[in-house]
Design a protein around this motif. Structure first.
Motif, mmCIF file in Angstrom:
data_model
loop_
_atom_site.group_PDB
_atom_site.id
_atom_site.type_symbol
_atom_site.label_atom_id
_atom_site.label_comp_id
_atom_site.label_asym_id
_atom_site.label_seq_id
_atom_site.Cartn_x
_atom_site.Cartn_y
_atom_site.Cartn_z
ATOM 1 N N MET A 1 0.865 -1.176 0.000
ATOM 2 C CA MET A 1 0.000 0.000 0.000
ATOM 3 C C MET A 1 0.905 1.230 0.000
ATOM 4 N N THR A 2 0.528 2.228 -0.784
ATOM 5 C CA THR A 2 1.318 3.453 -0.838
ATOM 6 C C THR A 2 1.214 4.215 0.477
ATOM 7 N N LYS A 3 2.175 5.092 0.692
ATOM 8 C CA LYS A 3 2.155 5.934 1.902
ATOM 9 C C LYS A 3 0.877 6.757 1.949
ATOM 10 N N GLU A 4 0.457 7.268 0.802
ATOM 11 C CA GLU A 4 -0.757 8.094 0.745
ATOM 12 C C GLU A 4 -1.994 7.307 1.166
ATOM 13 N N ASN A 5 -2.101 6.069 0.683
ATOM 14 C CA ASN A 5 -3.257 5.259 1.071
ATOM 15 C C ASN A 5 -3.153 4.754 2.513
ATOM 16 N N LYS A 6 -1.935 4.557 3.025
ATOM 17 C CA LYS A 6 -1.783 4.238 4.450
ATOM 18 C C LYS A 6 -2.282 5.400 5.300
ATOM 19 N N ASN A 7 -1.944 6.620 4.893
ATOM 20 C CA ASN A 7 -2.441 7.801 5.613
ATOM 21 C C ASN A 7 -3.965 7.859 5.559
ATOM 22 N N LEU A 8 -4.533 7.554 4.384
ATOM 23 C CA LEU A 8 -5.984 7.563 4.226
ATOM 24 C C LEU A 8 -6.635 6.500 5.109
ATOM 25 N N PHE A 9 -6.041 5.310 5.135
ATOM 26 C CA PHE A 9 -6.559 4.225 5.977
ATOM 27 C C PHE A 9 -6.502 4.622 7.447
ATOM 28 N N THR A 10 -5.370 5.183 7.875
ATOM 29 C CA THR A 10 -5.213 5.568 9.285
ATOM 30 C C THR A 10 -6.238 6.627 9.682
ATOM 31 N N ALA A 11 -6.437 7.614 8.817
ATOM 32 C CA ALA A 11 -7.444 8.641 9.107
ATOM 33 C C ALA A 11 -8.831 8.013 9.197
ATOM 34 N N GLY A 12 -9.136 7.088 8.282
ATOM 35 C CA GLY A 12 -10.423 6.389 8.330
ATOM 36 C C GLY A 12 -10.584 5.588 9.604
ATOM 37 N N PHE A 13 -9.503 4.926 10.025
ATOM 38 C CA PHE A 13 -9.539 4.137 11.255
ATOM 39 C C PHE A 13 -9.859 5.025 12.455
ATOM 40 N N ILE A 14 -9.174 6.159 12.560
ATOM 41 C CA ILE A 14 -9.416 7.094 13.671
ATOM 42 C C ILE A 14 -10.860 7.596 13.621
ATOM 43 N N LEU A 15 -11.309 7.972 12.413
ATOM 44 C CA LEU A 15 -12.691 8.427 12.271
ATOM 45 C C LEU A 15 -13.676 7.314 12.621
ATOM 46 N N GLY A 16 -13.359 6.075 12.235
ATOM 47 C CA GLY A 16 -14.239 4.945 12.548
ATOM 48 C C GLY A 16 -14.414 4.753 14.038
ATOM 49 N N LEU A 17 -13.314 4.892 14.788
ATOM 50 C CA LEU A 17 -13.421 4.812 16.246
ATOM 51 C C LEU A 17 -14.400 5.867 16.761
ATOM 52 N N GLY A 18 -14.238 7.101 16.274
ATOM 53 C CA GLY A 18 -15.102 8.198 16.718
ATOM 54 C C GLY A 18 -16.541 8.060 16.250
ATOM 55 N N ILE A 19 -16.718 7.638 14.995
ATOM 56 C CA ILE A 19 -18.071 7.512 14.446
ATOM 57 C C ILE A 19 -18.857 6.430 15.182
ATOM 58 N N LEU A 20 -18.239 5.276 15.422
ATOM 59 C CA LEU A 20 -18.958 4.225 16.159
ATOM 60 C C LEU A 20 -19.218 4.648 17.590
ATOM 61 N N GLY A 21 -18.290 5.426 18.171
ATOM 62 C CA GLY A 21 -18.540 5.986 19.497
ATOM 63 C C GLY A 21 -19.750 6.908 19.473
ATOM 64 N N ALA A 22 -19.854 7.715 18.402
ATOM 65 C CA ALA A 22 -20.993 8.629 18.274
ATOM 66 C C ALA A 22 -22.300 7.856 18.109
ATOM 67 N N ILE A 23 -22.281 6.839 17.255
ATOM 68 C CA ILE A 23 -23.480 6.020 17.057
ATOM 69 C C ILE A 23 -23.875 5.349 18.368
ATOM 70 N N ASP A 24 -22.888 4.781 19.057
ATOM 71 C CA ASP A 24 -23.139 4.144 20.358
ATOM 72 C C ASP A 24 -23.744 5.152 21.329
ATOM 73 N N GLY A 25 -23.136 6.322 21.408
ATOM 74 C CA GLY A 25 -23.602 7.346 22.349
ATOM 75 C C GLY A 25 -25.008 7.822 22.054
ATOM 76 N N VAL A 26 -25.282 8.103 20.782
ATOM 77 C CA VAL A 26 -26.600 8.626 20.416
ATOM 78 C C VAL A 26 -27.663 7.538 20.525
ATOM 79 N N VAL A 27 -27.416 6.391 19.883
ATOM 80 C CA VAL A 27 -28.453 5.356 19.840
ATOM 81 C C VAL A 27 -28.644 4.691 21.198
#
Length: 150
Positions: A1-27
């Protein structure tokens, strides 16, 4: 995987942690009022700890957004949608697994639905949802990596 796509994956991973936390919190915490961070007869304490939880997942979403901005500004951000979505799904799945194993089973500070006839069933379904998200995310990541190599 290119460095650029690793950065994209890492950002998605961090956002995924937060998004599922938000869904958990709201729902679960707010709408269903099942899944407070701690089980206590003191509703003020439950609301306070839920607020700390909200602050934590909000910080994760801000961190993910800042990572995207900084990487894009440096020209080091990939553009593969499958890689990005895989990061979000895997991050969300990891959130469910880690939160479920630690809080529901090891520390036993709360249950998904403590008032249910069988609360363990809800806790296990929560863990299973994490596994499903991770598996879908891994599949998407593989597709994204194949597209990158083509």
């Amino acid at each position: 995987m290119t460095k650029e796509n690793k950065n994209l994956f890492t950002a998605g991973f961090i956002l995924g942690l937060g998004i599922l936390g938000a869904i958990d919190g709201v729902v679960f915490h707010q709408l269903l009022q099942w899944h407070h961070m701690i089980m206590s007869p003191n509703i003020h304490l439950e609301i306070y700890t839920d607020g700390l939880f909200t602050a934590a997942f909000s910080a994760l979403m801000v961190w993910g957004a800042i990572k995207i901005f900084r990487d894009a500004k440096k020209g080091e951000l990939g553009h593969n949608g499958d890689i990005f979505l895989s990061g979000i799904l895997i991050g969300g799945g990891v959130f469910n697994l880690v939160e479920g194993i630690i809080d529901h089973h090891i520390l036993q500070v709360h249950r998904v639905n403590p008032m249910a006839e069988n609360p363990l069933l809800y806790d296990l379904a929560f863990l299973a949802s994490g596994v499903v998200l991770i598996l879908i995310g891994l599949w998407l990541k593989k597709l994204g990596q194949q597209a990158e190599q083509a």
